[in-house]
Scaffold this active site. Structure first.
Site, PDB file in Angstrom:
ATOM      1  N   LYS A   6       0.890  -1.233  -0.078  1.00  0.00           N
ATOM      2  CA  LYS A   6      -0.148  -0.173   0.099  1.00  0.00           C
ATOM      3  C   LYS A   6       0.786   1.062  -0.019  1.00  0.00           C
ATOM      4  CE  LYS A   6      -4.611   0.944   0.157  1.00  0.00           C
ATOM      5  NZ  LYS A   6      -5.430  -0.164  -0.133  1.00  0.00           N
TER       6      LYS A   6
HETATM    7  N1  GLU Z   1      -7.098  -0.138  -3.886  1.00  0.00           N
HETATM    8  C1  GLU Z   1      -7.806  -1.304  -3.798  1.00  0.00           C
HETATM    9  C2  GLU Z   1      -7.907  -2.140  -2.558  1.00  0.00           C
HETATM   10  O1  GLU Z   1      -7.798  -1.594  -1.468  1.00  0.00           O
HETATM   11  C3  GLU Z   1      -7.408  -1.959  -5.127  1.00  0.00           C
HETATM   12  C4  GLU Z   1      -5.951  -2.405  -4.856  1.00  0.00           C
HETATM   13  C5  GLU Z   1      -5.198  -3.079  -6.176  1.00  0.00           C
HETATM   14  O2  GLU Z   1      -5.937  -3.199  -7.287  1.00  0.00           O
HETATM   15  O3  GLU Z   1      -4.238  -3.188  -6.528  1.00  0.00           O
HETATM   16  O4  GLU Z   1      -8.113  -3.307  -2.791  1.00  0.00           O
END
Ligand code: GLU
Length: 420
Positions: A104
């Site tokens: 993240k």
């Molecule tokens: N931000 C989204 C999540 O929290 C998608 C993450 C992604 O597609 O890598 O799942």
């Protein structure tokens, strides 16, 4: 002291680890963060001045594949929050069984305070700082709160400039014209809708169910629109500024279409005079409905309001909307929670499809994307339900999802062995 999101995610992990009887070695491995990247960087303002911003990128665990997860631009971003979200991504990818680890990123900024030019400057500079740690084989960012397809296009371009050739697989959630996947934009909301349809399959489906959706961004607006299309009554919709109620159903599809033109939810209410009434923001999650869908931010369900929730079912659209204390209250009260690491996994699942398409230079149709998404997320739901039922009602769906996620990461770790 108030519980942070990292506290919640770690205590969820330790609860599942206790239930699994996980060894101390595995506990330590699973709670270690592979890479923690912190940068302070300047961004030129339109008036010629500059400001220093603070950003993070965390890789939690990469035993099952490259680190994967979104980047958020929000004022509340902190290192602890990014770590918690990275850990959730590890379990989420494992739960839907796609070959990714968890990551993240975040920048402490309110993107609404930046011009387009400043937002692009910030994104390009932050990406330049991250060039050594991101890449299509190592770490693939995606949109999250406060970021979108345009931001992903800038990340892709900046990374490609540094490499000297175009690298479409370095991010997912790109515009479709740049190699983004059909269906990615709606994927998180669509995955939520598929999971709910599956959960309610034996109790009349979503048809006629009264649903309250908190959050009207890329997750809340899409799940509300899609569930309305399936015949549900979206009796409450809300963003951070306004909550709207109609016992016969708010027209969430019309609201979503108006917002897609660049308007806000309060503007929709003011300009379009829809059939609904404003109600207090904090009434949405404790409304008399069949399902609540917290799809905004973390920790909106806490020990303060969990006892007041009337809905028998919580579908977690956001990451970490339920505190550990609230979770315990829900368990005691017999309220079912479909956990984030399953419910909102549609986004990362279609990110995986986008990455596969980028690496093979092929395009799937939206029908194929949606069908594959339905197959993967429904099968994950069934696996988790079967596991929960095998505990004879002792475990929650969150426990069962965590067991499956953790077991898959532990298995990958054991098979690979510890280097050297
Ligand atoms: N931000 C989204 C999540 O929290 C998608 C993450 C992604 O597609 O890598 O799942």
């Amino acid at each position: 002291m108030t519980e942070s999101m990292l506290d919640t995610v770690l205590s969820q992990f330790h609860q599942a680890a206790d239930q699994l009887g996980l060894s101390d070695d595995h506990r330590e491995t699973m709670t270690a963060f592979k890479t923690v990247f912190h940068t302070q960087f300047p961004v030129a303002r339109d008036d010629g001045s500059f400001d220093i911003f603070e950003g993070y990128r965390v890789h939690h665990n990469v035993a099952r594949g490259p680190a994967k997860g979104g980047i958020r631009y929000a004022p509340m971003v902190s290192l602890d929050e990014v770590k918690a979200l990275a850990m959730l991504m590890t379990w989420k990818s494992a739960v839907v069984n796609i070959p990714f680890g968890g990551a993240k990123g975040g920048v402490i900024v309110d993107p609404a305070t930046l011009s387009t030019n400043e937002l692009r400057n910030l994104t390009r500079r932050f990406t330049t700082e991250m060039v050594p740690i991101i890449g299509p084989d190592s770490d693939i960012p995606a949109p999250d709160m406060g970021t979108n397809a345009q931001v992903m296009a800038w990340i892709m371009d900046t990374y490609s400039m540094a490499r000297g050739y175009t690298v479409p697989g370095v991010v997912t959630g790109k515009p479709v014209s740049l190699g983004g996947s059909a269906g990615r934009q709606d994927a998180t909301g669509r995955g939520l809708s598929y999971v709910l349809q599956e959960h309610l399959r034996d109790s009349g489906g979503v048809q006629g169910k009264r649903i309250a959706v908190q959050g009207f961004g890329n997750v809340g607006s899409v799940v509300a629109k899609l569930l309305q299309q399936e015949g549900a009554l979206i009796t409450y919709i809300a963003d951070k500024d306004i909550a709207l109620h109609n016992p016969a159903g708010v027209d969430a599809g019309a609201a979503a279409a108006y917002l897609a033109q660049g308007h806000s939810l309060p503007q929709w209410y003011e300009d379009q005079h829809p059939a609904c009434d404003p109600v207090p923001l904090d009434s949405v999650l404790i409304a008399d409905v069949d399902v609540i869908v917290p799809a905004a931010i973390e920790h909106v369900l806490t020990e303060e309001n969990a006892g007041l929730v009337k809905a028998p079912l919580v579908l977690e659209g956001a990451n970490g909307p339920t505190s550990q204390g609230a979770d315990a209250i829900f368990k005691e009260r017999g309220i079912t929670v479909i956990p984030d690491i399953l419910a909102n996994a549609g986004g990362v699942t279609v990110s995986y499809f986008e990455w596969v398409q980028a690496r093979q230079y092929v395009r799937w149709t939206e029908e194929r994307v949606n069908e594959e998404l339905r197959r993967l997320i429904t099968s994950a739901y069934q696996t988790i339900c079967a596991r929960q039922q095998s505990s004879r009602g002792q475990a929650t769906l969150r426990d069962a999802a965590s067991w499956i996620g953790i077991e898959r990461v532990v298995e990958a770790t054991e098979l690979r062995g510890i280097f050297p």
